[in-house]
Scaffold this motif. Structure first.
Motif, PDB file in Angstrom:
ATOM      1  N   HIS A 146    -141.165 -65.347  -0.922  1.00 38.64           N
ATOM      2  CA  HIS A 146    -142.076 -66.024  -1.966  1.00 38.64           C
ATOM      3  C   HIS A 146    -142.373 -67.428  -1.741  1.00 38.64           C
ATOM      4  O   HIS A 146    -141.730 -68.262  -1.060  1.00 38.64           O
ATOM      5  N   ALA A 173    -142.963 -68.250  -9.138  1.00 38.72           N
ATOM      6  CA  ALA A 173    -142.659 -67.622  -7.670  1.00 38.72           C
ATOM      7  C   ALA A 173    -143.702 -66.454  -7.442  1.00 38.72           C
ATOM      8  O   ALA A 173    -144.300 -65.794  -8.390  1.00 38.72           O
ATOM      9  N   ARG A 175    -145.467 -63.671  -4.616  1.00 38.89           N
ATOM     10  CA  ARG A 175    -144.985 -62.803  -3.593  1.00 38.89           C
ATOM     11  C   ARG A 175    -145.708 -63.014  -2.383  1.00 38.89           C
ATOM     12  O   ARG A 175    -146.939 -63.101  -2.575  1.00 38.89           O
ATOM     13  N   LYS A 213    -145.734 -61.922  -8.825  1.00 37.90           N
ATOM     14  CA  LYS A 213    -145.101 -63.045  -9.354  1.00 37.90           C
ATOM     15  C   LYS A 213    -143.909 -62.831 -10.367  1.00 37.90           C
ATOM     16  O   LYS A 213    -143.921 -62.013 -10.989  1.00 37.90           O
TER      17      LYS A 213
END
Length: 296
Positions: A146, A173, A175, A213
C-alpha cells in the motif's frame, strides 16, 4: 590661551575615540534583543527527512466466508485461524514536518509491504466406514503493498537534545499490489492405508482481492536526538488501526485457481505495528554558523 585650546582639542579627540569604540561594542540590550530574535526563530522550523524499518500485521475478522461447507460437523471446526504479528514486513517513509512550540505537524507518505497468514482444515469421512477419511490442511500467506498518506500531530515533551514525543493521526491507504500463496497438505486414509501428502504451493497475483483503498487511525511514541550539525535522528513506533475493510467484496470469488482449492477471503480490518529509524534535516537557518536546533 593656546594651552587652553590645545587641551580642549585633546579632550574632543578623546571623546570622539570613546564614542567610536562604544559603537563597535553591542550593549547588553542589543545582545538580549538578538537572543530573543534567535529564540523566536527557533520556535518555528521546517524539517525534511526519511525513515524506514519493519512492521508486523494483525487482522480482525469482520465476516467469515468459505467455498466449502461441511455437512457432518460444525463449520467452526474448519474456520480460518489467523497468525498475527508473526510475519515481518517493511516500509519506507518520506517525512515533511513543521515544528511550532513543542507541536509538530507532519505529512508522511509511506510505502508499506505487509504480510499475514492463516490456516484452516477440512475433513471428509465415509458415512459407512469412519476409518475411511481424508484430512486437508490449508496454509495461506498474503503479501500486500500500500501507499499510505498519514497526517500526524506530535507533541515533544522536552527542549533537550533527547526529545521524547507522543503522536496521533489519521491515514488513507491505497492498494498497489498483492500476492497470495496457498499450500495444501493432508492425510489420506481412504485409499487402503495412511498416506501423507503435500501439494505444490500455488502463488497468484491477488491485487484484485484487496480493496482499492482503506483508512485508519494511528498513534505512537518515539524520540528525536539532536546532533550538533543541525540533524535530528529519529526513533519512531506507530500502531495503525484499520477502520475499513481491506478486502474487495465484489472480487472475493474472482480468482479461479484460489476458488478451485477452496479458498475465499474473509472481510478484514488490518492493524499494523511499525518500528522505524530515520533522520531529519532543517530547512531554515539563521546564518551559516548558527545551530538551528536548541542549543542546550
Amino acid at each position: 590661551m593656546k594651552k587652553f585650546y590645545l587641551s580642549l582639542l585633546c579632550l574632543l579627540l578623546a571623546a570622539n575615540l570613546v564614542l567610536a569604540q562604544s559603537k563597535k561594542k553591542k550593549s547588553p540590550a542589543a545582545y538580549n534583543k538578538q537572543n530573543k530574535e534567535n529564540e523566536k526563530f527557533l520556535e518555528k522550523q521546517w524539517w525534511l527527512g526519511v525513515k524506514g524499518g519493519m512492521n508486523l500485521t494483525k487482522v480482525n475478522v469482520v465476516t467469515n466466508y468459505a467455498i466449502l461447507a461441511p455437512t457432518n460437523y460444525d463449520a467452526s471446526e474448519s474456520g480460518k485461524k489467523y497468525s498475527n504479528f508473526n510475519l515481518t514486513g517493511s516500509h519506507f517513509t518520506i517525512e515533511a514536518t513543521f515544528y511550532f512550540k513543542h507541536f509538530t505537524f507532519s505529512l508522511q507518505p509511506t510505502f508499506q509491504h505487509s504480510r499475514f497468514a492463516y490456516t484452516n482444515q477440512y475433513r471428509w469421512t465415509d458415512g459407512e466406514t469412519a476409518t475411511n477419511n481424508v484430512e486437508l490442511n490449508y496454509e495461506q500467506e498474503q503479501k500486500v503493498d500500500h501507499i499510505l498518506i498519514p497526517l500526524v500531530v506530535k507533541y515533544e515533551m522536552t527542549n533537550t537534545k533527547l526529545r521524547p514525543y507522543l503522536q496521533a493521526g489519521i491515514f488513507q491507504a491505497f492498494r498497489v499490489g498483492a500476492t497470495k500463496s496457498v499450500t495444501v497438505s493432508g492425510i489420506d486414509q481412504a485409499s487402503g492405508g495412511q498416506n501423507e501428502f503435500q501439494d505444490e504451493s500455488i502463488t497468484v497475483g491477488a491485487k484484485d482481492l484487496f480493496a482499492k483503498k482503506y483508512w485508519g487511525l494511528l498513534g505512537g511514541a518515539g524520540f528525536y536526538y539532536n546532533l550538533g550539525n543541525n540533524v535530528r535522528l529519529n526513533f519512531d513506533v506507530q500502531y495503525k488501526l484499520g477502520m475499513s475493510n481491506v478486502v474487495s467484496a465484489e472480487n472475493r470469488y474472482s480468482n479461479d485457481r484460489l476458488a478451485g482449492v477452496g479458498d475465499a477471503m474473509d472481510d478484514l480490518d488490518m492493524d499494523n505495528l511499525s518500528i522505524s529509524l530515520g533522520c531529519l534535516f532543517p530547512l531554515r537557518f539563521l546564518e551559516s554558523g548558527f545551530k538551528s536546533l536548541n542549543r542546550k
